[in-house]
Motif scaffolding. Sequence first.
Motif, PDB file in Angstrom:
ATOM      1  N   GLY A  37       0.783  -1.184   0.125  1.00  0.00           N
ATOM      2  CA  GLY A  37      -0.046  -0.062   0.024  1.00  0.00           C
ATOM      3  C   GLY A  37       0.697   1.139  -0.014  1.00  0.00           C
ATOM      4  N   VAL A  38       0.237   2.342  -0.463  1.00  0.00           N
ATOM      5  CA  VAL A  38       0.887   3.562  -0.554  1.00  0.00           C
ATOM      6  C   VAL A  38       1.570   4.062   0.573  1.00  0.00           C
ATOM      7  CG1 VAL A  38       0.608   5.934  -1.460  1.00  0.00           C
ATOM      8  CG2 VAL A  38      -0.674   4.152  -2.504  1.00  0.00           C
ATOM      9  N   LEU A  39       0.769   4.111   1.762  1.00  0.00           N
ATOM     10  CA  LEU A  39       1.378   4.624   3.155  1.00  0.00           C
ATOM     11  C   LEU A  39       2.551   3.791   3.498  1.00  0.00           C
ATOM     12  CD1 LEU A  39       0.011   6.815   5.049  1.00  0.00           C
ATOM     13  CD2 LEU A  39      -0.816   4.949   6.321  1.00  0.00           C
ATOM     14  N   THR A  40       2.709   2.832   3.637  1.00  0.00           N
ATOM     15  CA  THR A  40       3.711   1.711   4.089  1.00  0.00           C
ATOM     16  C   THR A  40       4.722   1.979   2.822  1.00  0.00           C
ATOM     17  OG1 THR A  40       2.380   0.239   4.958  1.00  0.00           O
ATOM     18  CG2 THR A  40       4.414  -0.526   4.344  1.00  0.00           C
ATOM     19  N   LEU A 224       3.639   4.318  -8.127  1.00  0.00           N
ATOM     20  CA  LEU A 224       3.258   5.676  -8.408  1.00  0.00           C
ATOM     21  C   LEU A 224       2.765   6.561  -7.439  1.00  0.00           C
ATOM     22  CD1 LEU A 224       2.227   5.651 -12.240  1.00  0.00           C
ATOM     23  CD2 LEU A 224       4.649   5.970 -11.315  1.00  0.00           C
ATOM     24  N   GLY A 225       1.825   5.896  -6.467  1.00  0.00           N
ATOM     25  CA  GLY A 225       1.255   6.476  -5.471  1.00  0.00           C
ATOM     26  C   GLY A 225       2.334   7.156  -4.414  1.00  0.00           C
ATOM     27  N   ASP A 228       4.258   9.760  -5.959  1.00  0.00           N
ATOM     28  CA  ASP A 228       3.668  11.103  -5.912  1.00  0.00           C
ATOM     29  C   ASP A 228       3.659  11.746  -4.549  1.00  0.00           C
ATOM     30  OD1 ASP A 228       2.513  13.083  -7.278  1.00  0.00           O
ATOM     31  OD2 ASP A 228       0.525  12.659  -6.171  1.00  0.00           O
ATOM     32  N   ARG A 294      -6.920  18.381   9.070  1.00  0.00           N
ATOM     33  CA  ARG A 294      -6.635  17.075   8.426  1.00  0.00           C
ATOM     34  C   ARG A 294      -7.075  16.728   7.209  1.00  0.00           C
ATOM     35  NH1 ARG A 294      -2.783  14.686  11.100  1.00  0.00           N
ATOM     36  NH2 ARG A 294      -3.461  12.764  10.465  1.00  0.00           N
ATOM     37  N   ALA A 295      -7.903  17.704   6.804  1.00  0.00           N
ATOM     38  CA  ALA A 295      -8.386  17.432   5.419  1.00  0.00           C
ATOM     39  C   ALA A 295      -7.440  17.695   4.193  1.00  0.00           C
ATOM     40  CB  ALA A 295      -9.777  18.239   5.222  1.00  0.00           C
ATOM     41  N   PRO A 296      -7.178  16.833   3.413  1.00  0.00           N
ATOM     42  CA  PRO A 296      -6.411  16.947   2.342  1.00  0.00           C
ATOM     43  C   PRO A 296      -7.140  18.012   1.314  1.00  0.00           C
ATOM     44  CG  PRO A 296      -6.470  14.622   2.902  1.00  0.00           C
ATOM     45  CD  PRO A 296      -7.549  15.374   3.599  1.00  0.00           C
ATOM     46  N   ARG A 298      -7.223  18.519  -2.770  1.00  0.00           N
ATOM     47  CA  ARG A 298      -6.418  18.029  -3.880  1.00  0.00           C
ATOM     48  C   ARG A 298      -6.162  19.099  -5.026  1.00  0.00           C
ATOM     49  NH1 ARG A 298      -5.450  12.680  -1.961  1.00  0.00           N
ATOM     50  NH2 ARG A 298      -6.747  12.230  -0.315  1.00  0.00           N
ATOM     51  N   PHE A 319      -2.214  13.804   1.108  1.00  0.00           N
ATOM     52  CA  PHE A 319      -1.732  13.606   2.481  1.00  0.00           C
ATOM     53  C   PHE A 319      -0.383  13.019   2.358  1.00  0.00           C
ATOM     54  CE2 PHE A 319      -1.213  10.740   6.093  1.00  0.00           C
ATOM     55  CZ  PHE A 319      -1.841  11.284   7.037  1.00  0.00           C
ATOM     56  N   PRO A 321       2.474  11.021   4.105  1.00  0.00           N
ATOM     57  CA  PRO A 321       2.586  10.308   5.076  1.00  0.00           C
ATOM     58  C   PRO A 321       3.770  10.385   6.419  1.00  0.00           C
ATOM     59  CG  PRO A 321       2.296   9.214   3.179  1.00  0.00           C
ATOM     60  CD  PRO A 321       2.488  10.624   2.774  1.00  0.00           C
TER      61      PRO A 321
END
Lengths: 368, 124
Positions: A37-40, A224-225, A228, A294-296, A298, A319, A321
């Motif tokens: 996943g993108v976060l990890t 790519l996530g 970015d 906290r709201a991204p 875009r 966001f 991380p």
Amino acid sequence: MTEEALKTTPLDALNRELGGKMVPFAGYSMPVQYPAGVLTEHLHCRQHAALFDVSHMGQASIHGPGSAAALERLVPGDMQGLPAMRQKYTLLTMEHGGIMDDLMVANLGDDHLFLVVNASRKDIDLAHIAANLPAGLTLERHDDRALLALQGPAAITIMAALAPEAAALPFMGVARITLAGAACLASRSGYTGEDGFEISIPSDRAEDVARLLLAQPGVMPAGLGARDSLRLEAGLCLYGNDIDETTNPVEAALMWTIPKRRRAEANFIGAAPILAALAAGPARKRVGILPEGRAPARGHTPIVDDSGTTLGEITSGGFGPTLNGPCAMGYVRTDLAANGTALSLMVRGKPLPARVTATPFVPHRYVR
Amino acid sequence: MTTVRYTKEHEWVRMEGDIATVGITDHAQEALGDVVFVELPEAGREVEEGEACAVVESVKAASDVYSPLAGTIVEPNQAIVDDPAMVNREATSGAWFFKLKLANASDFDGLMDEAGYNAFLETL
């Protein structure tokens, strides 16, 4: 466009074997993320090392006497002063002062320049370069080469074990190296804000090199996530979002790429409007923006003042991380571009407080 | 006895008395990826069937969450606002989004049952 119509990279089979979630990007089927996943993947890159398949990017060479001087007609960077086996970030500028693309140019010596351009722009860029080269110079497309990015603090240890000549490179240094028996071109550079390498490989050897790198301690594939979110935290521009044909280098805060000699000579495409914009001061400027909640926010989120008047818009946002919060960049009126300026971002019809903030949001850790 | 039903927008709805608890399905949380932000409707808000009334955001993108049926919000789940990653960990249990008092309790019967939702997923 159906997936069948998309181009694939030489690592397509490996990307699928690794569980890559494939999405269309710039005409290619690319992994946006792997199972982690993108976060990890993002956090792993900042803590250890991540391997990115960026083979969709355009690679090309300019060969021939006076290649650096010839390229200076198309880009405002100091190409003639670029030492052998060093690379530089520069821009392809347009007659009206807009940006055709941003790119890396390496001087491989012997009047050979090696270029890496954006996937979405490569046909436009390379046609433009070919059309503007004087007689005696040739442009060679490297559609037969893959590109990998090994990024993160563990990258140096990994490369030291596999290719010591790469590990000895300074930031933006370039070396010809051998990995998994393949002749590769490595640069100490990247698009994450971390130390790392970008490695150009003959396509038919790319999978062997990728497997070798993935087998090294601490290496995780990343898509790519994460690429970015890493570049956004690092404050690096994404062509098509933060810069494009309608932005000039002055408002894009990229004048650091145009040294004094090139400004004085003013002999690159678009020099007159760009230098006029510099002299007059830009009406708007690209800045970093941190939402306070906290709201991204875009891309295309309107930036407004207290009375609701639109001041500009977010060009990249999401966001972060590592930041553990939202971050963004966008264009605002120059009188509101100072760090600390309070702005509002219209997210789903509600104004959210934000502040102009210096980039990078996460400090660069390039080797110096 | 409780029954769970589903929407084509990948929400699950569990009825207990005349209160429907609404969340997103495992399929939805998996497709979204790591959830980093959730915005929920306030208690007392009246919502129409299919009205966008919550937002769930991953690192990459924002998605609307729709009210599966008409009714009045009785309770948003503050726990997922405070810890958005709960949506990935326990989408179909603790990470419910809101509780809704249905305008017409019988509307619930019009939603897909589990077999119907699974068959719908097969078509995607």
